[in-house]
Design a protein around this motif. Sequence first.
Motif, PDB file in Angstrom:
ATOM      1  N   ASN A 152       0.870  -1.186  -0.024  1.00  0.00           N
ATOM      2  CA  ASN A 152       0.123  -0.070  -0.023  1.00  0.00           C
ATOM      3  C   ASN A 152       0.833   1.322  -0.090  1.00  0.00           C
ATOM      4  O   ASN A 152       0.547   2.202  -0.686  1.00  0.00           O
ATOM      5  N   LYS A 153       2.071   1.283   0.623  1.00  0.00           N
ATOM      6  CA  LYS A 153       2.727   2.306   0.696  1.00  0.00           C
ATOM      7  C   LYS A 153       3.419   2.686  -0.753  1.00  0.00           C
ATOM      8  O   LYS A 153       3.804   3.785  -0.956  1.00  0.00           O
ATOM      9  N   LYS A 154       3.759   1.549  -1.564  1.00  0.00           N
ATOM     10  CA  LYS A 154       4.292   1.747  -2.818  1.00  0.00           C
ATOM     11  C   LYS A 154       3.068   2.319  -3.894  1.00  0.00           C
ATOM     12  O   LYS A 154       3.658   2.855  -4.807  1.00  0.00           O
ATOM     13  N   ILE A 155       1.831   2.075  -3.440  1.00  0.00           N
ATOM     14  CA  ILE A 155       0.898   2.634  -4.481  1.00  0.00           C
ATOM     15  C   ILE A 155       0.540   4.139  -4.194  1.00  0.00           C
ATOM     16  O   ILE A 155      -0.601   4.498  -4.783  1.00  0.00           O
ATOM     17  N   LYS A 156       1.010   4.560  -3.058  1.00  0.00           N
ATOM     18  CA  LYS A 156       0.596   5.829  -2.800  1.00  0.00           C
ATOM     19  C   LYS A 156       0.799   6.930  -3.855  1.00  0.00           C
ATOM     20  O   LYS A 156      -0.056   8.015  -3.907  1.00  0.00           O
TER      21      LYS A 156
ATOM     22  N   PHE B 220      -5.537   4.272  -1.471  1.00  0.00           N
ATOM     23  CA  PHE B 220      -6.206   3.743  -0.578  1.00  0.00           C
ATOM     24  C   PHE B 220      -5.562   3.981   0.667  1.00  0.00           C
ATOM     25  O   PHE B 220      -4.293   3.716   0.875  1.00  0.00           O
ATOM     26  N   ASP B 221      -6.182   4.290   1.819  1.00  0.00           N
ATOM     27  CA  ASP B 221      -5.814   4.406   3.281  1.00  0.00           C
ATOM     28  C   ASP B 221      -6.348   3.077   4.117  1.00  0.00           C
ATOM     29  O   ASP B 221      -7.381   2.590   3.623  1.00  0.00           O
ATOM     30  N   ASN B 222      -5.731   2.880   5.123  1.00  0.00           N
ATOM     31  CA  ASN B 222      -6.267   1.826   5.981  1.00  0.00           C
ATOM     32  C   ASN B 222      -6.254   0.430   5.490  1.00  0.00           C
ATOM     33  O   ASN B 222      -7.377  -0.156   5.637  1.00  0.00           O
ATOM     34  N   VAL B 223      -5.579   0.266   4.591  1.00  0.00           N
ATOM     35  CA  VAL B 223      -5.684  -1.207   3.840  1.00  0.00           C
ATOM     36  C   VAL B 223      -5.083  -2.369   4.835  1.00  0.00           C
ATOM     37  O   VAL B 223      -4.158  -2.100   5.583  1.00  0.00           O
TER      38      VAL B 223
ATOM     39  N   GLN C 129      -9.412   6.820  -1.410  1.00  0.00           N
ATOM     40  CA  GLN C 129      -9.358   8.122  -1.203  1.00  0.00           C
ATOM     41  C   GLN C 129      -9.611   9.145  -2.431  1.00  0.00           C
ATOM     42  O   GLN C 129      -9.970  10.246  -2.258  1.00  0.00           O
ATOM     43  N   ASN C 130      -9.879   8.763  -3.534  1.00  0.00           N
ATOM     44  CA  ASN C 130     -10.057   9.309  -4.727  1.00  0.00           C
ATOM     45  C   ASN C 130     -11.217   8.545  -5.556  1.00  0.00           C
ATOM     46  O   ASN C 130     -11.219   8.450  -6.731  1.00  0.00           O
TER      47      ASN C 130
ATOM     48  N   LYS D 120     -15.728   2.692   1.226  1.00  0.00           N
ATOM     49  CA  LYS D 120     -14.802   1.430   1.545  1.00  0.00           C
ATOM     50  C   LYS D 120     -14.876   0.304   0.552  1.00  0.00           C
ATOM     51  O   LYS D 120     -16.032   0.262  -0.114  1.00  0.00           O
ATOM     52  N   VAL D 121     -14.083  -0.057   0.236  1.00  0.00           N
ATOM     53  CA  VAL D 121     -13.759  -1.426  -0.515  1.00  0.00           C
ATOM     54  C   VAL D 121     -13.527  -2.592   0.156  1.00  0.00           C
ATOM     55  O   VAL D 121     -12.494  -2.905   0.729  1.00  0.00           O
ATOM     56  N   THR D 122     -14.244  -3.746  -0.033  1.00  0.00           N
ATOM     57  CA  THR D 122     -13.995  -5.075   0.763  1.00  0.00           C
ATOM     58  C   THR D 122     -13.880  -5.993  -0.198  1.00  0.00           C
ATOM     59  O   THR D 122     -14.667  -6.182  -1.299  1.00  0.00           O
ATOM     60  N   GLY D 123     -13.206  -7.317  -0.086  1.00  0.00           N
ATOM     61  CA  GLY D 123     -13.123  -8.208  -1.036  1.00  0.00           C
ATOM     62  C   GLY D 123     -11.903  -9.235  -0.669  1.00  0.00           C
ATOM     63  O   GLY D 123     -11.520  -9.267   0.539  1.00  0.00           O
TER      64      GLY D 123
END
Length: 207
Positions: A118-122, A128-131, A156-157, A163-166
Amino acid sequence: MKLFKNLIKLTILTLAVIGFMSIGGMDLLKKTFSNLGWFNKSQETLMDKANKIADFSNINKEEFEISKTANIMGYKAVVAEHNASGQKFIVFNSGKEPLLTKKDIESDNIDEKIQNINKKIKKQFINFDNVKVVKKSSMQTMEQTVPYVKIEAEPQNMYGVKKVTGIIGAVGEGEDAKVLLAFNTDNKYSQIITDQFFKDVKNAKSK
C-alpha cells in the motif's frame, strides 16, 4: 524476493482494477468504444473465451453474468458480476510466472506485505488508506480447497465510495496457477455470494 515483487505487482493491479471498476470505468469504456464493437460480444462468445481460462459453464446464469474477457497488464482475465448486488469477480490466469501462490496467502507475514504494498501505491492514481487484512479463510472451487485473505481498504479518490471490501485467493500450481478476486464497495460485499459463484467454477477443460 521474486515472490515479493510478484505480490506487489498483483496487489497494485488488484487495487487498480477495483478502483477503476468502482468508479464506473467499465461502463465508461463500454460507452466510449461500443461503436467499435469491442463490448458487443454475445454471452456465448464470452463464455467460449472465458472457458479457456476456467470452466464457467455450470454457474447460475440467472444470477451471474460473464461481462468481459481481457488481457490486463499481460495477464488473461475473466470478469464476472452478480446481477443483483453488482459484486465483481475476476479470475486471472497467472501463466508461467504465478502472481500469487497458496504459500503466499498462508504465510504469517501477509499483513505486513499488504501494508508495504500500500505504501508503494501511494503515488499511483488509486490511493487507499487503512488497507488491512481482516481475515484468512478458504473456499471450495476448481475441485480443491483454495486459501484466501479478506482485505478492507478506504479509497481516497473514488467519488461516493467510502470502503472497498473483497478477497484475494490463489489456486493451482505452475502454469495452471490462477488468482481469484472478488470485491464490492462500501458494505455490499458478501462472502456467501462469492462462495456461490466460485463453487460452480471448475478447472478449464482439457483441449
